[in-house]
Design a protein around this motif. Structure first.
Motif, short mmCIF file in Angstrom:
data_model
loop_
_atom_site.label_atom_id
_atom_site.label_comp_id
_atom_site.label_asym_id
_atom_site.label_seq_id
_atom_site.Cartn_x
_atom_site.Cartn_y
_atom_site.Cartn_z
N ALA A 194 0.83 -1.21 0.00
CA ALA A 194 0.00 0.00 0.00
C ALA A 194 0.86 1.25 0.00
O ALA A 194 1.89 1.32 0.67
CB ALA A 194 -0.92 0.00 1.22
N ARG A 213 -6.19 10.36 5.28
CA ARG A 213 -6.36 9.34 4.25
C ARG A 213 -5.61 8.08 4.65
O ARG A 213 -4.42 8.12 4.97
CB ARG A 213 -5.84 9.87 2.92
N ILE A 216 -3.69 3.32 0.87
CA ILE A 216 -4.54 2.74 -0.18
C ILE A 216 -3.66 2.15 -1.27
O ILE A 216 -2.75 2.82 -1.78
CB ILE A 216 -5.48 3.80 -0.78
N PHE A 282 -14.11 1.16 -3.56
CA PHE A 282 -13.02 0.68 -2.72
C PHE A 282 -13.26 -0.79 -2.39
O PHE A 282 -14.41 -1.25 -2.38
CB PHE A 282 -12.94 1.46 -1.39
N VAL A 290 -6.50 -1.76 2.05
CA VAL A 290 -7.53 -1.04 1.28
C VAL A 290 -7.05 -0.91 -0.16
O VAL A 290 -5.92 -0.51 -0.41
CB VAL A 290 -7.80 0.35 1.88
N GLU A 292 -7.86 0.76 -4.01
CA GLU A 292 -8.61 1.70 -4.83
C GLU A 292 -9.38 0.91 -5.87
O GLU A 292 -8.83 0.04 -6.55
CB GLU A 292 -7.65 2.67 -5.53
N VAL A 298 -9.93 8.97 -5.73
CA VAL A 298 -10.54 8.48 -4.50
C VAL A 298 -11.26 9.58 -3.72
O VAL A 298 -12.07 9.28 -2.84
CB VAL A 298 -9.49 7.80 -3.60
N LEU A 339 -11.43 3.94 6.63
CA LEU A 339 -11.70 4.38 5.26
C LEU A 339 -12.99 5.19 5.18
O LEU A 339 -13.02 6.28 4.59
CB LEU A 339 -11.79 3.16 4.34
#
Length: 532
Positions: A194, A213, A216, A282, A290, A292, A298, A339
């Motif tokens: 990530a 954030r 991701i 997501f 997580v 995308e 996003v 998230l």
């Protein structure tokens, strides 16, 4: 490479079922390989509908139309489908002419070289795009995606609702691990890492301490080949809520295989269903990573294809696994909470509130087009869809998720809005600025000129509600302005600021006075003939 004995047995079994299933070579290519990403291969296999008919009344095949008809709700006979490739994922598509959604598909996959079938997996119909969009096809249906981890054949049956005609039933076999030639034919898979979230601007770290954030895994990192997209995604002008899903299928994937699962779903949604892109915004795996989903950014209000009728104005998060049969791991739930807290805060949506959404209709939703539905801002797919998604173990956790998300990252600003986004240069006007907050905080509003210089500042009293009015005398020059709304909570923690666009249009040109028209000549009076 030496041929594995299990592969020889698998190829022999595949040849034996050629009379039952026809492989559709056209439209089932190997999907392009990205840099350092295993090749994804999809094969579509058509099903002989006659093999699904049980003895007795209730189900019949129309040979002329090539459809399966049900006079009453019925489960078909089990039939066997074998793949021309070693597959690690599968799904089903079909056409259906009738209102309502088809029932579930029950599948058992043969995952070993000995050909033994595993446990029964139940796949419900997926959600899908909104009617009226470029990717919507009214008669097309599809099941959820099943991760098998490597298999050769499958047995399945389908529930056919009463009064429906099902046709063009196909099994989609997908390999996204690079092992389409058989077990051990790919390099070891270590999976992506990530990306670290972008750093907050100086002075803003405190504001984003809880709603920053999350890490991701980007589309590039999990290998989303842009050549698979069928059309461009689009962005809604607003975002009001989020939906929680589960991918269903299987929970038996490793951390290194999680990106393979995502690529498999991506290939299924684009090459199997014909959608623009992967349906979810997501995805969260069982390890708390997580991903995308749909392209478009996003932080943008990208319209997905996950909850038919309610995609516009909402985002979707799908937990990767079947949480109708198992509880979601705690680290996955925590990742979901982080998230959703961040994404709702970006949109300034209250996670504990309710909102009104208008259904766009469709075959897999409970609500007809135009129906206004009051929903929680964090809802499950089953709240609008004809489905059990996100599963009987995940859905009851949503009240706790709302509560946890509501406590993250305080203070927060909710529902900011302007009475109008347009003023006119040279014309006096009034601007009404409203917002709510998560507590009793002091408000600050700054009207900024196109270059960023402040035009006006408004300081509000300590309150949960912002209700500010600003009058302009018409001296503002035309241009793109901004309304900046801020508030600070306890110990100096600042909420994520709001930036609302404000356009000042040029003063309209005065209309020229119309020239007087010449008076028309009087028309002669009509002659009236006497009545005889």
């Amino acid at each position: 490479m030496a041929e594995h004995p299990g592969i020889r047995r698998w190829l022999a079994r595949t040849a034996m079922v050629a009379t039952v299933l026809a492989v559709s070579v056209a439209g089932s290519p190997s999907l392009p390989r990205g840099d350092a990403v295993p090749e994804t291969v999809l094969r579509s296999v058509g099903v002989d509908l006659g093999s699904l008919v049980r003895p007795g009344p209730g189900l019949s095949v129309s040979t002329a139309a090539g459809t399966l008809r049900a006079a009453e709700p019925v489960r078909t006979a089990r039939t066997r489908a074998c793949s021309p490739i070693w597959f690690d994922g599968m799904a089903f598509t079909w056409t259906q002419r009738a209102a309502g959604s088809a029932g579930d598909v029950q599948v058992r996959a043969a995952t070993g070289s000995d050909g033994r079938f595993g446990a029964v997996q139940t796949l419900e119909p997926e959600g899908g795009p909104d009617p009226g969009t470029a990717e919507y096809v009214g008669t097309e249906r599809g099941s959820q995606y099943l991760w098998t981890g490597g298999a050769t054949c499958a047995r399945f049956s389908l529930v056919v609702p009463a009064g429906t005609e099902v046709g063009d039933l196909r099994v989609l076999f997908i390999n996204s691990s690079g092992t389409a030639d058989g077990p051990g034919s790919a390099s070891p898979d270590v999976g992506p890492v990530a990306a670290a979230p972008p750093q907050a601007p100086p002075g803003m770290q405190a504001a984003q301490a809880m709603t920053r954030r999350p890490r991701i895994i980007t589309r590039e990192q999990w290998g989303a080949n842009p050549k698979l997209m069928n059309c461009a995604t689009w962005v809604a002008p607003f975002l009001k809520m989020g939906f929680v899903h589960h991918t269903a299928g299987s929970n038996a994937y490793s951390r290194a295989q999680a990106d393979d699962v995502v690529r498999g779903i991506y290939a299924y949604h684009t090459n199997g269903r014909g959608w623009c892109d992967i349906g979810y915004n997501f995805l969260v795996d069982r390890y708390g990573d997580v991903f995308e989903g749909r392209s478009g950014g996003v932080t943008n209000n990208v319209v997905g294809a996950a909850q038919m009728g309610f995609n516009t104005g909402a985002f979707s998060v799908s937990m990767m696994g079947n949480f109708d049969v198992a509880r979601p791991p705690r680290r996955a739930v925590r990742a979901l909470e982080r998230l959703v807290a961040w994404r709702l805060d970006v949109a300034h949506v209250n996670p504990r509130a309710r909102t009104v959404m208008t259904s766009a209709g469709g075959s897999t939703t409970k609500y007809a087009a135009g129906t206004e539905v009051r929903l929680r801002t964090i809802s499950g797919h089953r709240d609008t869809g004809l489905t059990a998604c996100p599963g009987r173990y995940l859905y009851p956790l949503l009240p706790t998720v709302r509560s946890v998300v509501g406590r993250m990252g305080l203070p927060k600003i909710y529902g900011p809005r302007l009475s109008s986004g347009v003023l006119t240069s040279g014309v006096p006007g009034r601007l009404h600025i409203r917002a709510k907050s998560s507590g009793q905080y002091r408000w600050r509003v700054t009207i900024q000129a196109p270059g960023g210089a402040p035009v006006a500042r408004i300081r509000g009293a300590r309150s949960r509600l912002l209700d500010a009015r600003w009058w302009t005398d018409g001296t503002l020059a035309a241009g793109a302005y901004r309304v900046l709304v801020e508030t600070t909570g306890a110990v100096g923690r600042r909420a994520r600021p709001v930036v609302l666009p404000l356009t000042v249009e040029p003063e309209p040109e005065p209309s020229p006075s119309p020239s007087p028209s010449p008076s028309p000549s009087p028309s002669p009076s009509p002659t009236v003939s006497p009545t005889p």
